[in-house]
Scaffold this active site. Structure first.
Site: not given
Ligand code: 13P
Length: 278
Positions: A81-82, A103, A174, A203, A225
């Site tokens: 992720d990212h 990302d 996020h 996300h 996510n």
């Molecule tokens: P949250 O922490 O808001 O659930 O977001 C998670 C996220 O997008 C990880 O890439």
């Protein structure tokens, strides 16, 4: 069983549900996540973000994720992720991740296209799928997320990079929302149609309203996510457990963490309508 991102998202995209992508920072997290997936017969994406590496190093977490995926009876995708650089994506590919997110959303459009295309070219050669992001998903309390994904740019971005899934910015943030967000579902519909129904990713799942989740999964979002809600759930349960008998000499917290992870993740799977799809 271990599968790629496009394999796990294909059915979700066709049948309008979303596969939850849960950031797991510990063995207990992973165990709870897989218990939820198997109990509900749901596909699942286990993911780790580069900003989480100090707490959960990728080289240490990868064998855990992969072992859990391979011994599971439901489809499991293991996802970076990212990823912040090509180098991080290549490290994840070498470790056996079945998909990576690059990302480049903070980059100017052309630079994001060039870097995402390069990551995709290399990942594809290794049989690994790619998610990229266009538009800026901010952090709650920091940004106001007024930079939604532009429809025409999304079409050009997808066409020039060859990615398998696109993370969109439609008012999502996020972290822990101060106010429940109002997502721009009309923009989501336009992006999905214009991009030939490419799987789209939401996300910042924690704190989204049930109505927005439903509108998202019925209009092109097939990966959601979730990170913050899991860790908050664990914290809450540990606090409750410790306050039950403050003088206890040993408190078996591992099971508390597994149970909290399973409950939070199962609740999201039900919301995303992935139950019974595996
Ligand atoms: P949250 O922490 O808001 O659930 O977001 C998670 C996220 O997008 C990880 O890439």
């Amino acid at each position: 069983m271990l599968v790629t991102l496009s394999e796990i998202l294909k059915d979700a995209n066709e049948r309008h549900y979303a596969v939850g992508a849960f950031n797991c920072l510990s063995q207990e997290n992973v165990m709870g996540a897989l218990e939820a997936a198997e109990e509900l017969r749901s596909p699942i994406i286990l993911q780790l973000a580069e900003v989480q590496f100090p707490e959960a190093p990728m080289e240490m977490m990868a064998p855990l994720y992969l072992k859990a995926a391979k011994r599971s009876s439901v489809p499991v995708c293991v996802h970076l992720d990212h990823g912040q650089s090509l180098e991080t994506c290549v490290r994840a590919i070498r470790l056996g991740f079945t998909s990576v997110m690059f990302d480049g959303a903070a980059l100017p459009f052309d630079e994001n296209v060039a870097a995402s295309r390069e990551v995709t070219r290399i990942a594809k050669a290794a049989g690994v799928d790619v998610e990229a992001e266009l538009g800026k998903v901010g952090n709650s309390g920091v940004d106001t997320a007024d930079v939604f994904t532009d429809v025409d740019e999304a079409v050009r971005f997808v066409g020039s990079t060859g990615i398998d899934a696109l993370a969109v910015a439609i008012g999502n943030l996020h972290g822990h929302y101060v106010h429940t967000p109002q997502l721009n579902i009309q923009r989501l519909i336009e992006i999905h149609e214009a991009c030939d129904r490419l799987p789209l990713v939401l996300h910042g799942g924690s704190g989204t309203s049930e109505a927005d989740f439903k509108a998202c999964i019925h209009n092109g979002i097939c990966k959601i996510n979730v990170a913050t809600a899991i860790q908050r759930g664990i914290m809450k349960r540990i606090g409750e457990r410790l306050s039950q008998k403050p003088d206890e000499e040993y408190v078996p917290l591992k099971q508390v963490m597994i149970d909290a992870s399973r409950e939070v993740i199962a609740a999201h799977m039900r919301l995303f309508e992935s139950e019974g799809r595996a």
